[in-house]
Design a protein around this motif. Structure first.
Motif, PDB file in Angstrom:
ATOM      1  N   ALA A   3      12.172  14.640  -3.127  1.00 14.73           N
ATOM      2  CA  ALA A   3      12.580  13.295  -2.732  1.00 14.73           C
ATOM      3  C   ALA A   3      12.861  13.296  -1.239  1.00 14.73           C
ATOM      4  CB  ALA A   3      13.828  12.884  -3.511  1.00 14.73           C
ATOM      5  N   THR A  43       0.454   8.327  -1.128  1.00 20.45           N
ATOM      6  CA  THR A  43       1.519   7.402  -0.733  1.00 20.45           C
ATOM      7  C   THR A  43       1.426   7.065   0.758  1.00 20.45           C
ATOM      8  OG1 THR A  43       3.105   9.172  -0.269  1.00 20.45           O
ATOM      9  CG2 THR A  43       3.115   8.253  -2.494  1.00 20.45           C
ATOM     10  N   THR A  63      12.497   6.505  -0.762  1.00 15.43           N
ATOM     11  CA  THR A  63      11.042   6.361  -0.852  1.00 15.43           C
ATOM     12  C   THR A  63      10.516   5.645   0.389  1.00 15.43           C
ATOM     13  OG1 THR A  63      11.164   4.247  -2.017  1.00 15.43           O
ATOM     14  CG2 THR A  63      11.059   6.223  -3.381  1.00 15.43           C
TER      15      THR A  63
END
Length: 97
Positions: A3, A43, A63
């Motif tokens: 993360a 991403t 994110t």
């Protein structure tokens, strides 16, 4: 994959490399490294899915909310790194020169 453990905000992201669909990315703010993460390469913007790509990103709740490839900054950093390498690889002058 890890993360993104950074406070919400805007960062400069530098793609260190991509392997097996994963991108290792370093995050900077005010020319200071703030952290890094391993992310799914998809991403990132397609144009920025390569080593040494520079992106402007916004991180929210761990994110990437927005990511924009910065081709001019990528080229500038590559030129600066090449200049530094060239300078370091030059033979120092001998005592006779």
């Amino acid at each position: 994959m890890t993360a993104i453990e950074l406070p919400d905000g805007e960062y400069t992201a530098v793609v260190d490399g991509i392997e097996d669909g994963l991108a290792r990315v370093f995050f900077e703010q005010d020319d200071e490294e703030k952290g890094n993460a391993v992310l799914e390469a998809d991403t990132l913007p397609e144009s920025g899915q390569h080593a040494d790509a520079i992106l402007s990103v916004t991180i929210e709740e761990g994110t990437i909310e927005t990511a924009t490839y910065q081709p001019a900054e990528t080229a500038d950093r590559q030129a600066t790194a090449q200049d530094r390498f060239d300078s370091l690889s030059e033979r120092p002058p001998s005592r006779d020169e």
